[in-house]
Design a protein around this motif. Structure first.
Motif, PDB file in Angstrom:
ATOM      1  N   ASN A  38     -24.582 -26.213  34.308  1.00 42.64           N
ATOM      2  CA  ASN A  38     -25.025 -27.587  34.507  1.00 42.64           C
ATOM      3  C   ASN A  38     -23.892 -28.601  34.434  1.00 42.64           C
ATOM      4  OD1 ASN A  38     -24.475 -27.453  31.871  1.00 42.64           O
ATOM      5  ND2 ASN A  38     -26.461 -28.120  31.123  1.00 42.64           N
ATOM      6  N   ALA A  39     -22.643 -28.114  34.394  1.00 39.60           N
ATOM      7  CA  ALA A  39     -21.501 -29.026  34.431  1.00 39.60           C
ATOM      8  C   ALA A  39     -20.287 -28.250  34.913  1.00 39.60           C
ATOM      9  CB  ALA A  39     -21.232 -29.607  33.052  1.00 39.60           C
ATOM     10  N   GLY A  40     -19.331 -28.990  35.467  1.00 39.23           N
ATOM     11  CA  GLY A  40     -18.141 -28.344  36.018  1.00 39.23           C
ATOM     12  C   GLY A  40     -17.320 -27.622  34.972  1.00 39.23           C
ATOM     13  N   MET A  41     -17.439 -28.067  33.714  1.00 39.91           N
ATOM     14  CA  MET A  41     -16.563 -27.501  32.694  1.00 39.91           C
ATOM     15  C   MET A  41     -17.053 -26.184  32.113  1.00 39.91           C
ATOM     16  SD  MET A  41     -18.500 -27.984  29.826  1.00 39.91           S
ATOM     17  CE  MET A  41     -17.283 -27.768  28.528  1.00 39.91           C
ATOM     18  N   VAL A  42     -18.301 -25.808  32.403  1.00 43.29           N
ATOM     19  CA  VAL A  42     -18.893 -24.630  31.748  1.00 43.29           C
ATOM     20  C   VAL A  42     -18.012 -23.375  31.852  1.00 43.29           C
ATOM     21  CG1 VAL A  42     -20.874 -23.047  31.765  1.00 43.29           C
ATOM     22  CG2 VAL A  42     -21.249 -25.509  31.863  1.00 43.29           C
ATOM     23  N   VAL A  68     -27.156 -27.037  38.351  1.00 47.06           N
ATOM     24  CA  VAL A  68     -28.602 -27.272  38.390  1.00 47.06           C
ATOM     25  C   VAL A  68     -29.027 -27.892  37.069  1.00 47.06           C
ATOM     26  CG1 VAL A  68     -30.871 -26.155  38.374  1.00 47.06           C
ATOM     27  CG2 VAL A  68     -29.212 -25.530  40.114  1.00 47.06           C
ATOM     28  N   ARG A  69     -29.693 -29.013  37.133  1.00 50.98           N
ATOM     29  CA  ARG A  69     -30.293 -29.622  35.943  1.00 50.98           C
ATOM     30  C   ARG A  69     -31.751 -29.913  36.272  1.00 50.98           C
ATOM     31  NH1 ARG A  69     -25.752 -34.078  33.884  1.00 50.98           N
ATOM     32  NH2 ARG A  69     -24.071 -32.545  33.673  1.00 50.98           N
ATOM     33  N   THR A  70     -32.646 -29.305  35.527  1.00 54.96           N
ATOM     34  CA  THR A  70     -34.055 -29.508  35.863  1.00 54.96           C
ATOM     35  C   THR A  70     -34.801 -30.343  34.831  1.00 54.96           C
ATOM     36  OG1 THR A  70     -34.509 -27.360  34.918  1.00 54.96           O
ATOM     37  CG2 THR A  70     -34.333 -27.463  37.292  1.00 54.96           C
ATOM     38  N   GLN A  87     -23.416 -31.135  43.255  1.00 52.50           N
ATOM     39  CA  GLN A  87     -22.079 -30.564  43.257  1.00 52.50           C
ATOM     40  C   GLN A  87     -21.193 -31.447  42.403  1.00 52.50           C
ATOM     41  OE1 GLN A  87     -21.208 -29.295  47.518  1.00 52.50           O
ATOM     42  NE2 GLN A  87     -22.872 -30.743  47.798  1.00 52.50           N
ATOM     43  N   MET A  88     -20.666 -30.857  41.345  1.00 53.58           N
ATOM     44  CA  MET A  88     -19.830 -31.664  40.450  1.00 53.58           C
ATOM     45  C   MET A  88     -18.364 -31.358  40.720  1.00 53.58           C
ATOM     46  SD  MET A  88     -19.825 -31.999  36.310  1.00 53.58           S
ATOM     47  CE  MET A  88     -21.387 -32.780  36.097  1.00 53.58           C
ATOM     48  N   ALA A  89     -17.655 -32.372  41.187  1.00 51.78           N
ATOM     49  CA  ALA A  89     -16.228 -32.191  41.448  1.00 51.78           C
ATOM     50  C   ALA A  89     -15.472 -32.576  40.187  1.00 51.78           C
ATOM     51  CB  ALA A  89     -15.801 -33.076  42.615  1.00 51.78           C
ATOM     52  N   TYR A 161     -20.143 -40.457  24.726  1.00 48.36           N
ATOM     53  CA  TYR A 161     -19.537 -39.373  23.959  1.00 48.36           C
ATOM     54  C   TYR A 161     -20.155 -38.106  24.498  1.00 48.36           C
ATOM     55  CZ  TYR A 161     -17.011 -37.243  20.195  1.00 48.36           C
ATOM     56  OH  TYR A 161     -16.091 -36.499  19.496  1.00 48.36           O
ATOM     57  N   TRP A 162     -19.343 -37.216  25.092  1.00 47.91           N
ATOM     58  CA  TRP A 162     -19.935 -36.102  25.830  1.00 47.91           C
ATOM     59  C   TRP A 162     -19.793 -34.774  25.100  1.00 47.91           C
ATOM     60  CZ3 TRP A 162     -19.567 -31.456  28.321  1.00 47.91           C
ATOM     61  CH2 TRP A 162     -20.605 -31.190  29.235  1.00 47.91           C
ATOM     62  N   SER A 163     -20.901 -34.026  25.087  1.00 46.49           N
ATOM     63  CA  SER A 163     -20.837 -32.631  24.623  1.00 46.49           C
ATOM     64  C   SER A 163     -21.840 -31.853  25.455  1.00 46.49           C
ATOM     65  CB  SER A 163     -21.207 -32.529  23.148  1.00 46.49           C
ATOM     66  OG  SER A 163     -22.608 -32.581  22.989  1.00 46.49           O
ATOM     67  N   TRP A 201     -18.495 -41.176  38.274  1.00 46.68           N
ATOM     68  CA  TRP A 201     -17.479 -40.247  37.735  1.00 46.68           C
ATOM     69  C   TRP A 201     -17.428 -40.391  36.219  1.00 46.68           C
ATOM     70  CZ3 TRP A 201     -12.337 -39.657  40.932  1.00 46.68           C
ATOM     71  CH2 TRP A 201     -11.716 -38.449  40.620  1.00 46.68           C
ATOM     72  N   ASN A 202     -17.446 -39.243  35.558  1.00 45.13           N
ATOM     73  CA  ASN A 202     -17.355 -39.237  34.100  1.00 45.13           C
ATOM     74  C   ASN A 202     -16.052 -38.567  33.692  1.00 45.13           C
ATOM     75  OD1 ASN A 202     -17.856 -39.284  31.391  1.00 45.13           O
ATOM     76  ND2 ASN A 202     -19.444 -37.691  31.419  1.00 45.13           N
ATOM     77  N   LEU A 203     -15.213 -39.305  32.935  1.00 46.74           N
ATOM     78  CA  LEU A 203     -13.952 -38.725  32.466  1.00 46.74           C
ATOM     79  C   LEU A 203     -14.109 -38.446  30.965  1.00 46.74           C
ATOM     80  CD1 LEU A 203     -11.554 -41.419  34.055  1.00 46.74           C
ATOM     81  CD2 LEU A 203     -12.614 -39.448  35.176  1.00 46.74           C
ATOM     82  N   VAL A 204     -14.062 -37.174  30.627  1.00 45.75           N
ATOM     83  CA  VAL A 204     -14.251 -36.828  29.212  1.00 45.75           C
ATOM     84  C   VAL A 204     -12.893 -36.505  28.595  1.00 45.75           C
ATOM     85  CG1 VAL A 204     -15.464 -35.342  27.581  1.00 45.75           C
ATOM     86  CG2 VAL A 204     -16.504 -35.858  29.793  1.00 45.75           C
ATOM     87  N   PHE A 205     -12.618 -37.163  27.480  1.00 45.80           N
ATOM     88  CA  PHE A 205     -11.367 -36.903  26.761  1.00 45.80           C
ATOM     89  C   PHE A 205     -11.701 -35.858  25.698  1.00 45.80           C
ATOM     90  CE2 PHE A 205     -11.375 -41.572  27.896  1.00 45.80           C
ATOM     91  CZ  PHE A 205     -10.750 -41.375  29.122  1.00 45.80           C
ATOM     92  N   ILE A 230      -8.673 -32.650  29.255  1.00 47.86           N
ATOM     93  CA  ILE A 230      -9.443 -33.528  30.152  1.00 47.86           C
ATOM     94  C   ILE A 230     -10.476 -32.711  30.909  1.00 47.86           C
ATOM     95  CG2 ILE A 230      -9.288 -34.825  32.329  1.00 47.86           C
ATOM     96  CD1 ILE A 230      -8.448 -36.457  29.891  1.00 47.86           C
ATOM     97  N   ASP A 231     -11.688 -33.244  30.942  1.00 46.79           N
ATOM     98  CA  ASP A 231     -12.766 -32.649  31.747  1.00 46.79           C
ATOM     99  C   ASP A 231     -13.422 -33.797  32.490  1.00 46.79           C
ATOM    100  OD1 ASP A 231     -15.324 -31.773  32.614  1.00 46.79           O
ATOM    101  OD2 ASP A 231     -16.150 -32.131  30.615  1.00 46.79           O
ATOM    102  N   THR A 232     -13.393 -33.773  33.815  1.00 45.81           N
ATOM    103  CA  THR A 232     -14.052 -34.867  34.521  1.00 45.81           C
ATOM    104  C   THR A 232     -15.123 -34.331  35.460  1.00 45.81           C
ATOM    105  OG1 THR A 232     -12.929 -35.127  36.648  1.00 45.81           O
ATOM    106  CG2 THR A 232     -11.731 -35.883  34.686  1.00 45.81           C
ATOM    107  N   GLY A 233     -16.059 -35.191  35.789  1.00 40.77           N
ATOM    108  CA  GLY A 233     -17.104 -34.777  36.723  1.00 40.77           C
ATOM    109  C   GLY A 233     -17.484 -35.919  37.650  1.00 40.77           C
ATOM    110  N   LEU A 234     -17.230 -35.707  38.943  1.00 42.33           N
ATOM    111  CA  LEU A 234     -17.608 -36.707  39.942  1.00 42.33           C
ATOM    112  C   LEU A 234     -18.808 -36.160  40.713  1.00 42.33           C
ATOM    113  CD1 LEU A 234     -16.061 -39.048  42.205  1.00 42.33           C
ATOM    114  CD2 LEU A 234     -16.315 -36.903  43.420  1.00 42.33           C
TER     115      LEU A 234
HETATM  116  N1  SER Z   1     -18.679 -32.526  31.527  1.00 42.45           N
HETATM  117  C1  SER Z   1     -18.897 -33.881  31.926  1.00 42.45           C
HETATM  118  C2  SER Z   1     -20.239 -34.093  32.565  1.00 42.45           C
HETATM  119  O1  SER Z   1     -20.931 -33.147  32.809  1.00 42.45           O
HETATM  120  C3  SER Z   1     -17.804 -34.300  32.873  1.00 42.45           C
HETATM  121  O2  SER Z   1     -17.561 -33.298  33.819  1.00 42.45           O
HETATM  122  O3  SER Z   1     -20.617 -35.201  32.793  1.00 42.45           O
END
Ligand code: SER
Length: 887
Positions: A38-42, A68-70, A87-89, A161-163, A201-205, A230-234
């Motif tokens: 459900n996120a690019g960083m998984v 996929v987020r349902t 699609q998370m870039a 604050y992202w987790s 776009w979300n930029l996670v530090f 850095i983890d970002t998601g556009l």
């Molecule tokens: N992990 C963050 C999010 O899902 C940025 O990619 O929003």
């Protein structure tokens, strides 16, 4: 700008600055906490946590991950920006650049002119948010990039604050929003209105680790990660929405064609009516998500991932019906969405048929369900309304679910549309009762239908100590004896009894492995143990027969596992792990385990896969498995926590409740690492040969592979060899020439059969001449009535045609019957002149039928039938001539 191009520009930007391009992981990864990625960083989680070193040249990567987020499924179509698949870039830095790098990259790509590779967004329209006390990020936005202070807003834990929502990496974030203009909402920036100001776009530090907790802001921060990342998601869909100047994410180039098709199929227009528009968008969104899920191996089912897919597909079907579709629509939706998605996901091309088949099968089943359930629903609705009730009873909702397969969410939705509530509590209570009944039934089956309350005191007081990983024999005290649900103090010779010990080396059936066999001895008394089952997780029950003497509660006993049994059971269980690993290596990670069983010498393994395996794939699986045996890996078992086990990459079954402490069985490091409580060999070579028997289908989307292990494999292979040698000797050829010989023989046989058919034809033609000579005259008719041997219906027909032709212009009737080994085919032909005089072949066939216990029919000039009693043809022919004589 087309979506495909947006993706390309993103990747190019980051690859040009040294990031390694990483392909999207499948939507399903081995993580029981996550239904879908459900996120690019998984896929990068172990690198953030410092558990593994990132294998990327500059410690940076970029990807476009399928997600996929349902959770927001009910928002789809109502808001302008919620997609269940998107699609998370992202760009990722593992201990390399941090805030300044991430912010600068994002700003440059968004605002660089289109002809310089950027997205060309107007900087005046961009707003950003930062975490409450993150002055550093605010400073970079303002000083370095010139974003005015009043377009930099601060938000707290819940927003910035992202987790992942579970223990793991986390950190403050900074989000970029695009102002879509006053027609979309109020002034004041994202803190005021997140529809007008759309997050892109979300930029996670990513710098900390979080612990257990709930919600977005209720957890403990355990401390810093080894490095700052850095983890970002556009959101590609959202950028497409802006760059394509459309109103919402459902009207972009990838989804809009589905809406267009839906308009055609339903006859309703899009853009005219609010409620209808939502349905169109649901169809577009869910078609894509459903298609992508099937692509990655999910099949519709009643639990977990399968249920989500089922729900999505059913929502599509229902939405289409509500819009006016009366027939099937799924195939069109699937082909349309596959067409738009294939340029970005070329792998769709080879799965088209499978995707359509899966989705259409679900549609067929659901249309049937809808048909029957809707009547009942409407009756219930009418009755409730008549009584002035505003609630549909839990009882009705349960019947709809239980008898008609109507999913509860559908009942809820339909009731809601009709302005009724549903008694959820009543429904849940009935569901819980049903589940409890099913569970009790299952347990009762395993325990011979006994009342389980008798075990309660043992479960609470004396959970069994299992020593069987290390010991095959152990001393124990007899704590209890049970027969037919009743406690005994003693059991004598011949008695079937369940024995409860304080300690046992015997494995109780679990995780697919059958319970051990063995003996329990008390002095000279011997009990044969025929099965071992667990009650709950803690109590071992030995099912045994007292072969001599007597056993009593309180006795000191020696429990001993049958060594041969255990040896072969270990081989089979370890072989199961190797087959699982081999399967995934050959078929890919979507071949997820769906169940297994192993017992000495034999195993079967069920897994999610929609296609039949080829002989070649089976052979590869067998080879990889036996190679793993041959390497002689040490088999390690590691007791650890669930979290550590997952971090190590151990495979866990989704939906399985493992508890906090788990046991990992590892064979060959990453090759095979599974959470497992079973008994295993110490070295892989102890498994012996593994012989794959074959594969088959067990229900939709699930396949089963079966294999022998150890000596059983040898026995099987040796039998196969004997078979081949037997064949070779009767064919008088060496075994390796058998395939050629058999092929040659089959050819010969075919040629011979052809020749025989040819002879038969010639013979028939000769006979035909004599039949014409022997024809009788009945009134005005020339009649040929003949009974033949061994001819089939086709041959009779051919002959009858030939005879009819030979009779020429006379009024003629040909009746042929055959005694064809238990069958009695027959044919009647009538010439044109015959027909002119009112004779119909069909009528004559009916006449014949009566005498040969048959039936048939056809046209006036030629008709045929089949009976079972060829003895009746003589009488039949007489009936025909009698009939003709009267005309
Ligand atoms: N992990 C963050 C999010 O899902 C940025 O990619 O929003």
């Amino acid at each position: 700008m087309q979506t495909h191009e947006i993706r390309e520009r993103f990747i190019n930007h980051f690859v040009n600055s040294g990031h390694t391009e990483v392909p999207s992981a499948p939507l399903i990864l081995d993580d029981p906490t996550l239904l879908f990625v459900n996120a690019g960083m998984v896929p990068f989680k172990p690198y953030f946590l410092g558990q593994q070193n990132p294998p990327f040249a500059n410690g940076t990567a970029t990807s476009i991950q399928k997600c996929v987020r349902t959770l927001d499924i009910d928002e789809v179509g109502i808001t302008t920006r919620h997609n269940t698949f998107f699609q998370m870039a992202g760009n990722f830095s593992f201990g390399q650049y941090f805030k300044e790098g991430a912010i600068t990259h994002a700003w440059t790509l968004l605002t660089d002119p289109v002809d310089e590779g950027g997205f060309g967004l107007d900087p005046e329209r961009l707003w950003v948010t930062v975490f409450l006390d993150d002055d550093e990020a605010a400073d970079i936005w303002h000083r370095k990039l010139g974003v005015p202070k009043d377009r930099i807003q601060r938000l707290g834990m819940a927003d910035n604050y992202w987790s992942m929502g579970i223990p793991g990496p986390c950190g403050p974030c900074s989000e970029i929003y695009y102002d879509r203009g006053p027609e979309y909402g109020k002034d004041g920036g994202p803190v005021v209105d997140d529809t007008r100001y759309m997050e892109i776009w979300n930029l996670v530090f990513m710098e900390n680790r979080r612990g257990e907790g709930t919600g977005k802001d209720n957890f403990e921060i355990l401390g810093p990660l080894p490095k700052k990342n850095i983890d970002t998601g556009l959101g590609i869909e959202r950028v497409a929405c802006i760059l394509q100047g459309v109103d919402n994410v459902y009207e972009t180039d990838l989804l809009r064609p589905v809406i267009d098709v839906a308009e055609k199929l339903t006859g309703s227009p899009y853009g005219k009516d609010h409620d209808s528009d939502i349905r169109f968008r649901v169809i577009a969104d869910h078609s894509r998500t459903g298609m992508m899920l099937i692509l990655d191996g999910v099949t519709p089912g009643n639990e977990g991932r399968g249920y989500i897919l089922r729900r999505l597909l059913r929502r599509i079907i229902r939405s289409a019906r509500l819009l006016g579709a009366t027939g099937a629509t799924m195939e069109k939706f699937m082909t349309t969405i596959m067409d738009t998605m294939t340029p970005s996901y070329p792998e769709i091309a080879s799965s088209r048929e499978r995707i359509i088949k899966t989705a259409v099968a679900e549609e067929k089943a659901f249309l049937r369900t809808l048909e029957s359930g809707t009547h009942l629903f409407e009756d219930a609705l009418g009755a409730a309304k008549e009584k002035g009730q505003t609630t549909l009873s839990g009882d009705k909702a349960f019947t709809l679910h239980d008898t008609y397969g109507f999913p509860i969410d559908l009942t809820l939705e339909m009731a809601h549309e009709a302005g009724l509530e549903v008694d959820r509590e009543g429904f849940n209570a009935l569901m819980a009762e049903q589940k409890a009944r099913a569970k009790a039934d299952n347990r009762a089956k395993k325990h011979g239908g006994a009342d389980l309350s008798v075990y309660r005191e043992f479960v609470d007081g004396h959970p069994t100590r299992f020593t069987g990983y290390g010991n095959l024999t152990d001393q124990a005290t007899v704590l209890g004896l049970v027969h037919d649900g009743t406690k005994l103090t003693h059991a004598g010779q011949g008695k079937q009894v369940e024995v409860i010990l304080d300690t046992t080396p015997m494995y109780a059936e679990a995780g697919g492995q059958l319970g051990d066999r063995g003996t329990i001895r008390v002095g000279d008394t011997v009990l044969d143990v025929t099965d071992v089952q667990k009650i709950g997780k803690k109590l071992w029950v030995h099912k045994a027969v007292v072969t001599n003497g007597e056993i009593g509660v309180g006795d000191t006993a020696v429990a001993e596992v049958d060594k041969k049994w255990r040896h072969a059971a270990r081989q089979a269980h370890s072989a199961t792990h190797l087959i699982h690993a081999a399967l995934r290596q050959i078929l890919g990670p979507t071949a997820v385990q769906a169940g297994s069983m192993n017992k000495p010498g034999y195993l079967r393994f069920d897994f999610n896969y929609t296609e039949q395996l080829s002989a070649e794939q089976l052979q590869q699986i067998e080879t990889v498995t036996n190679e793993a045996v041959d390497v002689d890996w040490q088999v390690n078992t590691i007791e650890t926590t669930l979290e550590e086990a997952k971090a190590m990459g151990a495979m866990a079954l989704f939906g399985e409740n493992y508890g906090h402490n788990v046991r990992v069985v590892e064979i060959g490091g990453p090759f095979s690492m599974e959470l497992c409580g079973g008994t295993h060999v110490d070295h892989s070579s102890q498994i012996g040969p593994v012989a794959v028997l074959g594969e088959s289908s067990v229900g939709s989307g699930v396949r089963r592979i079966e294999a022998y292990s150890g000596l059983e494999s040898f026995g099987y292979l040796s039998k196969e060899r004997a078979l081949a040698e037997g064949l070779a000797s009767s064919m008088k050829a060496p075994t390796d020439e058998l395939p050629d010989r058999i092929a040659a023989l089959t050819e010969k046989l075919k040629a011979a059969e052809k020749q025989i058919a040819e002879f038969k034809k010639q013979q028939l033609q000769q006979q035909a001449g004599t039949f014409v000579d022997d024809a009788s005259t009945v009134g005005a008719f020339t009649v040929i009535a003949e009974k033949l041997e061994g001819l089939g219906g086709g041959e009779l027909r051919q002959l009858a045609t030939d005879l009819k032709n030979r009779l020429g212009d006379v009024p003629g009737v040909v009746v042929l019957g055959s005694d064809d080994g238990g069958k009695a085919p027959f044919v009647v032909g009538v010439t044109a002149e015959g027909i002119a005089r009112g004779v119909k072949a069909g009528d004559m066939v009916k006449l014949v039928s009566r005498h040969v216990n048959g039936r048939g029919g056809g046209k006036p000039d030629m008709a045929q039938g089949q009976g079972t009693d060829a003895g009746g043809f003589d009488a039949a022919f007489t009936a025909v001539t009698d009939d003709l004589a009267t005309r």
